[in-house]
Design an enzyme around this catalytic site. Sequence first.
Site, mmCIF file in Angstrom:
data_model
loop_
_atom_site.group_PDB
_atom_site.id
_atom_site.type_symbol
_atom_site.label_atom_id
_atom_site.label_comp_id
_atom_site.label_asym_id
_atom_site.label_seq_id
_atom_site.Cartn_x
_atom_site.Cartn_y
_atom_site.Cartn_z
ATOM 1 N N LYS A 24 0.855 -1.192 0.000
ATOM 2 C CA LYS A 24 0.000 0.000 0.000
ATOM 3 C C LYS A 24 0.890 1.240 0.000
ATOM 4 O O LYS A 24 1.831 1.324 0.785
ATOM 5 C CB LYS A 24 -0.864 -0.046 1.271
ATOM 6 N N HIS B 226 -0.283 4.450 0.326
ATOM 7 C CA HIS B 226 -0.923 5.617 0.936
ATOM 8 C C HIS B 226 -1.355 5.243 2.353
ATOM 9 O O HIS B 226 -1.261 4.095 2.759
ATOM 10 C CB HIS B 226 -2.133 6.061 0.104
#
Length: 231
Positions: A110, A112
């Site tokens: 991921k 963010h």
Amino acid sequence: MAESLDIRFTQFLLESKALKFGEFMLKSGRKSPYFINAGAFNDGRKIATLGAFYAEKIAAEIEAGNLPNDIDTVFGPAYKGIPLGVSTAIALTASHGMEIGYTFDRKEKKDHGDGGMMVGTQLTDGMKVLLVDDVMTAGTAVREVIPKLKAEADVEVVGLVLSVDRMEKTKDSDTSAVKAVEAEFGFPVFAIANVKEIFEAGQHIETADGAPYVTPQIAAAAEAYLAQYGA
């Protein structure tokens, strides 16, 4: 006398329709007369019961001195291992008084928010991690997940708990996948039940119409399969 863990677990597999008989092509390319479908644990009751079986096995191995009593987190590899890790951690906390985390990996990193490859209890150096998975035929998932764990932190993997040990040799040796993983990584592998225990128990557990789940024909097919592929 209370029924043993393997008998109760076999009953649960059969009632959940997770244990199927017939002819199934496995990932390994082998045609198996039986198949354990983790996708059958598809509601709250079933996954809670499954987690309780894992927790019972883990607590027994801690009591026997085969696992440490200060495990930090239960790790379930994505995707099938995620509900296993969560339900096992809940059951260990609720029924066995253990304060324990759960962790699973993302398939994609991921980029963010909090980022990172892991969800749940974050791994740090020195943590004791217990792996949980469903069924191991070749040990591929373990070999994929150990480098991910070690890349995250210098954790100690203290063991692996499976639902079922198929007791099959790997493609290129006479050693079972379980023994091969134990030898390669140096941690113990446990199963709630092995396939021989399941087939033995299934011959004494009856369907609603009074017939055994494991008929003589099914038992013979399983024996022939294990004679060919068993370790």
